[in-house]
Design a protein around this motif. Structure first.
Motif, mmCIF file in Angstrom:
data_model
loop_
_atom_site.group_PDB
_atom_site.id
_atom_site.type_symbol
_atom_site.label_atom_id
_atom_site.label_comp_id
_atom_site.label_asym_id
_atom_site.label_seq_id
_atom_site.Cartn_x
_atom_site.Cartn_y
_atom_site.Cartn_z
ATOM 1 N N PRO A 113 25.432 43.341 55.214
ATOM 2 C CA PRO A 113 25.725 42.086 54.482
ATOM 3 C C PRO A 113 26.009 42.307 53.002
ATOM 4 O O PRO A 113 27.008 41.797 52.469
ATOM 5 C CB PRO A 113 24.439 41.268 54.701
ATOM 6 N N GLY A 114 25.162 43.045 52.316
ATOM 7 C CA GLY A 114 25.389 43.309 50.899
ATOM 8 C C GLY A 114 26.630 44.139 50.655
ATOM 9 O O GLY A 114 27.354 43.927 49.675
ATOM 10 N N ALA A 115 26.904 45.097 51.554
ATOM 11 C CA ALA A 115 28.080 45.953 51.392
ATOM 12 C C ALA A 115 29.366 45.140 51.499
ATOM 13 O O ALA A 115 30.320 45.364 50.735
ATOM 14 C CB ALA A 115 28.062 47.068 52.434
ATOM 15 N N LEU A 116 29.427 44.203 52.423
ATOM 16 C CA LEU A 116 30.624 43.371 52.575
ATOM 17 C C LEU A 116 30.872 42.528 51.317
ATOM 18 O O LEU A 116 32.007 42.416 50.840
ATOM 19 C CB LEU A 116 30.477 42.465 53.795
ATOM 20 N N LEU A 117 29.819 41.938 50.777
ATOM 21 C CA LEU A 117 29.973 41.135 49.565
ATOM 22 C C LEU A 117 30.447 41.990 48.389
ATOM 23 O O LEU A 117 31.339 41.579 47.630
ATOM 24 C CB LEU A 117 28.636 40.473 49.220
ATOM 25 N N LEU A 118 29.877 43.180 48.255
ATOM 26 C CA LEU A 118 30.282 44.059 47.158
ATOM 27 C C LEU A 118 31.730 44.511 47.304
ATOM 28 O O LEU A 118 32.457 44.618 46.313
ATOM 29 C CB LEU A 118 29.360 45.281 47.106
ATOM 30 N N ALA A 119 32.157 44.798 48.520
ATOM 31 C CA ALA A 119 33.542 45.230 48.744
ATOM 32 C C ALA A 119 34.525 44.125 48.357
ATOM 33 O O ALA A 119 35.553 44.380 47.711
ATOM 34 C CB ALA A 119 33.738 45.634 50.203
ATOM 35 N N ILE A 120 34.213 42.889 48.725
ATOM 36 C CA ILE A 120 35.097 41.768 48.406
ATOM 37 C C ILE A 120 35.159 41.547 46.890
ATOM 38 O O ILE A 120 36.240 41.380 46.307
ATOM 39 C CB ILE A 120 34.617 40.489 49.123
ATOM 40 N N LEU A 121 33.995 41.557 46.233
ATOM 41 C CA LEU A 121 33.966 41.366 44.783
ATOM 42 C C LEU A 121 34.681 42.497 44.052
ATOM 43 O O LEU A 121 35.380 42.269 43.062
ATOM 44 C CB LEU A 121 32.511 41.279 44.308
ATOM 45 N N SER A 122 34.530 43.717 44.548
ATOM 46 C CA SER A 122 35.203 44.852 43.927
ATOM 47 C C SER A 122 36.715 44.748 44.070
ATOM 48 O O SER A 122 37.456 45.051 43.124
ATOM 49 C CB SER A 122 34.708 46.157 44.558
ATOM 50 N N PHE A 123 37.174 44.336 45.236
ATOM 51 C CA PHE A 123 38.616 44.198 45.457
ATOM 52 C C PHE A 123 39.207 43.153 44.513
ATOM 53 O O PHE A 123 40.278 43.352 43.927
ATOM 54 C CB PHE A 123 38.885 43.819 46.909
ATOM 55 N N ILE A 124 38.502 42.043 44.332
ATOM 56 C CA ILE A 124 38.982 40.990 43.432
ATOM 57 C C ILE A 124 38.988 41.489 41.985
ATOM 58 O O ILE A 124 39.961 41.298 41.243
ATOM 59 C CB ILE A 124 38.106 39.730 43.565
ATOM 60 N N TYR A 125 37.913 42.151 41.590
ATOM 61 C CA TYR A 125 37.808 42.616 40.209
ATOM 62 C C TYR A 125 38.842 43.695 39.903
ATOM 63 O O TYR A 125 39.289 43.819 38.745
ATOM 64 C CB TYR A 125 36.395 43.162 39.963
ATOM 65 N N SER A 126 39.237 44.479 40.899
ATOM 66 C CA SER A 126 40.220 45.545 40.673
ATOM 67 C C SER A 126 41.591 44.992 40.302
ATOM 68 O O SER A 126 42.447 45.730 39.793
ATOM 69 C CB SER A 126 40.344 46.423 41.925
ATOM 70 N N LYS A 127 41.828 43.716 40.559
ATOM 71 C CA LYS A 127 43.109 43.094 40.220
ATOM 72 C C LYS A 127 43.216 42.747 38.728
ATOM 73 O O LYS A 127 44.269 42.309 38.268
ATOM 74 C CB LYS A 127 43.322 41.823 41.054
ATOM 75 N N TYR A 128 42.119 42.964 37.999
ATOM 76 C CA TYR A 128 42.112 42.632 36.567
ATOM 77 C C TYR A 128 41.738 43.886 35.772
ATOM 78 O O TYR A 128 40.551 44.135 35.507
ATOM 79 C CB TYR A 128 41.103 41.517 36.280
ATOM 80 N N PRO A 129 42.734 44.698 35.415
ATOM 81 C CA PRO A 129 42.433 45.933 34.658
ATOM 82 C C PRO A 129 41.702 45.656 33.354
ATOM 83 O O PRO A 129 40.851 46.428 32.936
ATOM 84 C CB PRO A 129 43.823 46.535 34.407
ATOM 85 N N ASP A 130 42.044 44.552 32.681
ATOM 86 C CA ASP A 130 41.346 44.156 31.462
ATOM 87 C C ASP A 130 40.445 42.972 31.808
ATOM 88 O O ASP A 130 40.927 41.897 32.177
ATOM 89 C CB ASP A 130 42.339 43.749 30.379
ATOM 90 N N PRO A 131 39.123 43.128 31.724
ATOM 91 C CA PRO A 131 38.222 42.029 32.115
ATOM 92 C C PRO A 131 38.423 40.761 31.302
ATOM 93 O O PRO A 131 38.038 39.679 31.741
ATOM 94 C CB PRO A 131 36.827 42.627 31.899
ATOM 95 N N ARG A 132 39.043 40.853 30.113
ATOM 96 C CA ARG A 132 39.271 39.660 29.307
ATOM 97 C C ARG A 132 40.367 38.775 29.884
ATOM 98 O O ARG A 132 40.579 37.657 29.404
ATOM 99 C CB ARG A 132 39.607 40.071 27.870
ATOM 100 N N ASP A 133 41.062 39.254 30.916
ATOM 101 C CA ASP A 133 42.048 38.417 31.602
ATOM 102 C C ASP A 133 41.398 37.455 32.593
ATOM 103 O O ASP A 133 42.062 36.576 33.142
ATOM 104 C CB ASP A 133 43.052 39.299 32.348
ATOM 105 N N LEU A 134 40.107 37.658 32.864
ATOM 106 C CA LEU A 134 39.382 36.788 33.776
ATOM 107 C C LEU A 134 39.119 35.433 33.132
ATOM 108 O O LEU A 134 39.278 35.251 31.915
ATOM 109 C CB LEU A 134 38.055 37.432 34.175
ATOM 110 N N ASN A 135 38.682 34.489 33.959
ATOM 111 C CA ASN A 135 38.207 33.210 33.425
ATOM 112 C C ASN A 135 37.116 33.479 32.402
ATOM 113 O O ASN A 135 36.287 34.370 32.575
ATOM 114 C CB ASN A 135 37.669 32.353 34.573
ATOM 115 N N ILE A 136 37.116 32.696 31.317
ATOM 116 C CA ILE A 136 36.229 32.982 30.198
ATOM 117 C C ILE A 136 34.754 32.982 30.611
ATOM 118 O O ILE A 136 33.956 33.823 30.180
ATOM 119 C CB ILE A 136 36.481 31.982 29.047
#
Length: 458
Positions: A113-136
């Motif tokens: 369960p935890g591994a699946l959640l981490l994989a999904i969050l990591s995949f989403i975060y990888s789409k933003y090379p600069d974290p400042r491009d995320l929602n504030i």
């Protein structure tokens, strides 16, 4: 000669056997239903309460494991390399079903369960090379998570130091290892330093003041009991629990997998094969528990060969602390961020496999060497070295957390350390509070003091 003759004439004690017929055999469904609730516990530090939970579920409720078996498993996982809680789950599942598949089922139910959640969050975060491009708000929450992560790592280091540093030798090994990791940021330096720390502890810690010297050190050991001939120890289909045959096969399989990864990595030069071999080695050298994987992962993925950026690394560790399951699920976050879901799954499997094979391989033989003084001293030296490595991880994580706002990050780190150390908050609560405090800090600046935040101007 007199001493040797005396040792030989001592009575031989019967070897502890894990094969107790009184325990019942669980089905796959029963075992899964027992194991998956553990994924929801905060098990980041193994303590007496978690031991009690394992006992209540597997010994009292299911009656699939005896109390003596549980005690033997606890004594082993506290000693050998590997992920402590994951190895306990593998051993309990294996004994409960009397076959190796039970261990795998229990681990999958516990970690997935935890591994699946981490994989999904990591995949989403990888789409933003600069974290400042995320929602504030998301960006601010991430900075709070990283600040709280520093406190969690610091608390782990303090806990390890209190249990492992018992004299000046241990303290010297910790300081030396921290200096070496800062000076030579390579994984092979970590491994060599750990081995040398264990050897130095053996050489320096026997009772030098005793006139008998080394001979007295040897005599203090309990005589290794012989392996008795017991038909229960034979690995018969669906009748064994953790037998000598399963143990030997586990060691062979470990060597085969390692050689296969080495060959394939040299033959095909694949990035996934390379990082899988890296995480397989990390899973092997977790002497001192799961926290030691942190400096190993940092050296392999951030410093060299730059698979992942530092922002993502410390965020992943913070999320692994906040989400259910073991810390080793952190591996799937790193792999997914750098190479997608396939890379994440490969890293996740690679780091867990050595722990599984170690518990299967060593538990049948544990009675033969658990009282060996040399092994105890070796582990004490290795854990002292690991404590020094973890101290450098505290420094690197704090530097990253302070990258955008040092005063706020430092204050949140200090408050988080109070939460986890003095108020006994669990990891998810500490991480959540850190994220909330960082957001509140900047909302106050914007709406009440009408100050422009400097965090985005760097």
């Amino acid at each position: 000669m007199i001493e040797m003759q005396t040792l030989r004439t001592q009575p031989v004690k019967a070897k502890f056997s894990l094969l107790i017929d009184a325990s019942r055999t669980l089905t796959y469904k029963e075992l899964f239903n027992l194991a998956y609730p553990f994924a929801l516990f905060d098990i980041k530090t193994l303590n007496a309460s978690l031991y009690g939970q394992f006992k209540d579920v597997f010994v009292t409720k299911a009656q699939a494991v005896t109390e003596s078996q549980l005690e033997e498993i606890i004594s082993l996982v506290d000693f050998i390399p590997g992920a402590t809680t994951s190895q306990m789950m593998v051993a309990l599942g294996t004994i409960a079903m009397k076959n190796a598949q039970g261990g795998v089922v229990a681990l999958v139910a516990f970690a997935t369960p935890g591994a699946l959640l981490l994989a999904i969050l990591s995949f989403i975060y990888s789409k933003y090379p600069d974290p400042r491009d995320l929602n504030i708000l998301i960006f601010l929450a991430i900075q709070g998570i990283k600040a709280s992560t520093v406190a969690l790592i610091l608390q782990l280091m303090i806990s390890m130091a209190m249990h492992s540093i018992k004299n000046r030798v241990h303290l010297s090994l910790s300081i030396l290892s921290a200096v070496l990791l800062v000076a030579y940021q390579q994984s092979y330096v970590l491994i060599l330093t750990m081995m040398m720390g264990g050897i130095l502890a053996i050489m320096l810690e026997y009772d030098a003041e005793n006139t008998a010297g080394r001979r007295t050190f040897i005599k203090d050991q309990t005589v290794t009991p012989v392996i008795i001939t017991d038909p229960k120890l034979i690995n018969i289909k669906n009748s064994h629990k953790i037998s000598y045959l399963l143990g030997n096969k586990s060691f062979y399989l470990y060597a085969i997998i390692l050689l296969a990864l080495l060959y394939l990595n040299s033959a095909y030069q694949s990035m996934i094969l390379d990082i899988s071999l890296t995480f397989y080695n990390i899973g092997t050298f977790m002497i001192g528990g799961t926290p030691i994987t942190l400096p190993f992962m940092y050296a392999e993925t951030v410093l060299n060969p730059l698979y992942i950026n530092e922002d993502a690394f410390w965020l992943g560790f913070g999320l692994a602390a906040a989400l259910p399951g073991p810390y080793l699920n952190f591996a799937i976050f790193l792999g997914t961020h750098s190479m997608g879901f396939s890379g994440g799954v490969c890293c996740w499997i690679a780091i867990f496999v050595p722990s599984i094979l170690q518990i299967w391989g060593l538990l049948p033989h544990w009675g033969n060497f658990k009282t060996n003084v040399y092994m105890t001293k070796f582990k004490q030296g290795v854990v002292s070295v690991a404590t020094g490595f973890l101290a450098t991880a505290v420094y690197y994580s704090w530097v990253d957390a302070c990258k955008y706002d040092m005063p706020t990050a430092t204050v949140i780190t200090f408050l988080s350390l109070i939460y986890v150390s003095l108020l006994n908050f669990n990891s998810p609560a500490v991480i959540s509070l850190g994220a909330a405090l960082f957001i509140i800090r900047y909302l106050a600046l914007w709406y009440y003091r009408e100050l422009d935040p400097v965090i985005f101007q760097q």
